[in-house]
Scaffold this active site. Structure first.
Site, short mmCIF file in Angstrom:
data_model
loop_
_atom_site.label_atom_id
_atom_site.label_comp_id
_atom_site.label_asym_id
_atom_site.label_seq_id
_atom_site.Cartn_x
_atom_site.Cartn_y
_atom_site.Cartn_z
CD GLU A 1 50.85 41.98 42.50
OE1 GLU A 1 51.61 42.19 43.46
OE2 GLU A 1 51.09 41.13 41.64
CG ASP B 1 50.60 37.56 40.84
OD1 ASP B 1 50.86 38.20 41.87
OD2 ASP B 1 51.47 37.03 40.11
#
Ligand code: CA
Length: 698
Positions: free
Chosen positions: A436, A407
């Site tokens: 990400e 993340d």
């Protein structure tokens, strides 16, 4: 302690310099002399240095002096006022890692039947005490400071299932903390629990090696969402154990649970965060809901997913059973890990065992906030990087995780991310790492683990937002993408499906149109294409699914995308509860055609290597994608295969998001494998209907 109410305080600001603050309200903040006294030896040294400026009502003084970090010292002024010397700002100084980086792999508690050994890295503490608890009995053991800021003790008795915490002393202030390396915890991180790891073994089901990452088909699901819907007939609602249930069916007789995942044909289940997170009360797990991007402990599982959050063994073993079951059904498990910020920067074992170290600070000592969540992991700090690596290693070896989805990976530095990849691959060559890669945070650009730097992380994947936005439009609901009818994006889609320039390798592109964030595709199209009616909107969702699954790169699906899942228009449902977020097994039964199409597309991808190429040269040779030369609104996607490879030697895929019926020339030896509406080949001709598709092969 309120700084305003005290008259003097002092910090070590480097390994040979201290800074003293004297209140202007006390002798005008002026003292002719200062002394440093070693509390243990009573040795008292007259300090020599310079007056600094004024800061917030205090005069400051700087002194060069030698001292031993971790010992108790008192500063006194000319009038006999005294205060302790605090080391808690030392982690801000550049040389800190040179003095205290620790390489041992023995932090935490190590249980044996006759004794348990405890080691905690707390380099700026002046004392650490181990606090053991069994029922109402509390035992305290002072720990011994050893090299590199590690505190140690060994307790000679059988401590299985004892609770424990550390009391971290900073002179006259003590704070209690869980062990950042513990394996289990009581509910809501009240204390750590000592376990015997020999009672936490997993069965290792053999899985076919993942030869290339483009062989993977990833499916993202949230542990609780997956089983809460009563229609799904899973008994362990919202729990890890729901994934271990087999043979369950809906009222209409269709599979649920892990059997359903297997039937879809996906290869990797990506679980949204399963490490301990903060906002769901583990003792009352159905009161609140959260996705879990609010980390509390990285070293233990989330208690609300466990049948008893206070049972140290269940906390570990029920998670192991879940991953084992997914393995048993032939799939791998990717864990979504949130090594970028913590829910509460002060209420966690990292900050408590070593303040001012694990979270990035600016030159004034203030927390940076590149994550927009209040704090950022300081991954370039030695022990912070080590902690991330140690935790990743634990999730792999103890729990059986096969990869990680990181993340907000762009917050981290490139070296850390490459180190996770190297460590993961060394343990398991089939390991996958992606994340990400948004460009965020305060690191210099050349250090950021963001997508723009992908050439420095060639074995790491990135969520391809260009792919997403080209196919379905930006996250603004009204904005259309190609599959929702913006045929000005045809060239973008061609670049997205076979991107020759964006990445260093084909395997880096995580191709997706839907994930847990933002609106579901169905909800978005229900706004952007609201006049078209539900049937057309679902067809458009299917067009997007075709590109995701048959595009070049690594396909990524969000749970329910195959049956046009809806969050009823909610675009940020992280705490919106079960009714919005749950995996809707009833909707699955109502949209079997959508599910079947995804299943068939996955089977097609798996059976035919042309869709799974990981090589740019091969792609150039065998894949041609262009705008149809008769009608520029339609993409024509052609793939060829070598003799003996796959089921067919050539595929032609037509996706038509426009309203036009588009006629194409096609040889009669092609057959239509899948189609949207009324497509058929006759006399070297086929009409592709509006908002429709045809997948042909020969
Ligand atoms: Ca929790």
């Amino acid at each position: 302690m309120q700084r305003e109410s005290i008259r003097m305080f002092a910090y070590a600001i480097s390994f040979d310099e201290i800074k003293v603050y004297l209140s202007k309200g006390y002798y005008n903040g002026i003292s002719s002399k200062f002394y440093l006294k070693n509390v243990e030896t009573n040795e008292n040294i007259l300090l020599h240095g310079d007056a600094g400026g004024e800061e917030n009502g205090f005069n400051t003084y700087y002194f060069h002096v030698s001292f031993e970090v971790g010992k108790s010292y008192r500063i006194s002024d000319a009038y006999g006022l005294t205060c302790f010397l605090s080391f808690e700002k030392l982690p801000l100084c550049k040389e800190f890692d040179e003095h205290f980086s620790y390489d041992g792999n023995d932090l935490g508690s190590q249980y044996t039947k006759s004794y348990t050994t405890f080691k905690v890295w707390a380099p700026v503490a002046t004392s650490v005490t181990l606090k053991l608890k069994k029922e109402d009995n509390i035992l305290l053991f002072p720990m011994q400071r050893r090299k590199r800021g590690v505190f140690f003790t060994r307790v000679y008795r059988d401590l299985e299932l004892y609770e424990y915490t550390y009391l971290i002393g900073n002179n006259d202030v003590t704070i209690e903390t869980c062990d950042p390396y513990a394996y289990a915890s009581t509910s809501n991180q009240r204390s750590s629990i000592i376990v015997d790891l020999s009672r936490c073994r997993r069965i290792r089901y053999p899985l076919k090696p993942l030869e290339k990452k483009t062989d993977a088909i990833i499916y993202e699901v949230h542990v609780r969402d997956f089983s809460v819907d009563p229609y799904g007939e899973l008994r362990h609602k919202g729990k890890f154990l729901a994934f271990s249930e087999e043979g369950n069916e809906t009222m209409l007789g269709y599979s649920t649970g892990v059997d359903y995942l297997k039937e879809l044909g996906i290869t990797h289940v990506q679980l949204m965060p399963i490490n301990d997170y903060a906002t769901v009360d583990e003792d009352h797990p159905y009161e609140l809901y959260n996705w879990g991007y609010d980390p509390a402990q990285y070293n233990v599982t989330e208690g609300s997913y466990v049948s008893d959050p206070n049972d140290g063994y269940r906390r570990i073993n029920e998670c192991i059973r879940m991953i084992e079951s997914i393995h048993k059904h032939g799939m791998r498990v990717i864990l979504d890990v949130v090594y970028n910020h913590m829910h509460d920067v002060n209420d966690n074992a990292m900050e408590r065992t070593c303040p001012n170290y694990y979270f990035r600070r600016d030159e004034n000592g203030n927390l940076t906030n590149g994550t927009w969540c209040g704090n950022d992991f300081n991954s370039t700090a030695y022990m912070c990087r080590k902690y991330i690596l140690d935790m990743c290693s634990r999730w792999q070896s103890l729990y059986g995780a096969d990869g990680f989805r990181m993340d907000l990976m762009g917050i981290l530095d490139i070296d850390t991310v490459n180190a996770i990849e190297a460590q993961g691959t060394e343990y398991d060559p089939s390991f996958m790492l992606y994340g990400e890669g948004w460009n965020m945070g305060t690191l210099p650009m050349e250090k950021k683990a963001c997508m723009d730097n992908n050439r420095n992380m060639p074995r790491v994947g990135f969520f391809n937002d260009f792919f997403r936005d080209s196919l379905r439009g930006s996250n603004q609901l009204e904005v259309k993408g190609y599959t929702s009818g913006d045929t000005y994006k045809t060239n973008d889609v061609i670049a997205a499906i076979c991107d020759y320039n964006k990445f260093a390798t084909v395997e880096q592109s995580i191709n997706y149109t839907e994930c847990h964030d933002n609106a579901t595709t169905f909800d978005k199209y229900s706004v952007s294409n609201q006049d078209e009616g539900e049937a057309a909107i679902k067809r458009r969702c299917e067009l997007a699914n075709i590109f995701v699954i048959l595009g070049i790169g690594v396909p990524f699906l969000h749970a329910g995308q195959e049956f046009f899942d809806t969050k009823h228009g909610n675009v940020n449902s992280y705490n919106a509860g079960d009714s919005v977020n749950m995996f809707d097994w009833g909707r699955r039964d109502q949209n079997l055609e959508g599910v079947t199409l995804v299943k068939n597309l996955i089977a097609l991808r798996k059976a035919n290597p042309c869709f799974r190429t990981n090589n740019f040269d091969e792609m150039h040779e065998h894949i041609h994608i262009h705008i149809n030369n008769i009608n520029h609104r339609m993409v024509e996607y052609i793939l060829t295969q070598k003799e003996g490879e796959g089921d067919y030697r050539e595929f032609r895929i037509y996706v038509n998001p426009s309203y036009d019926v588009i006629g194409i020339d096609i040889d009669d030896d092609f057959k239509i494998l899948y189609k949207g509406e009324d497509e058929h080949i006759e006399n070297h001709h086929m009409d592709v209907q509006g908002i429709s598709f045809a997948i042909c092969a020969r």
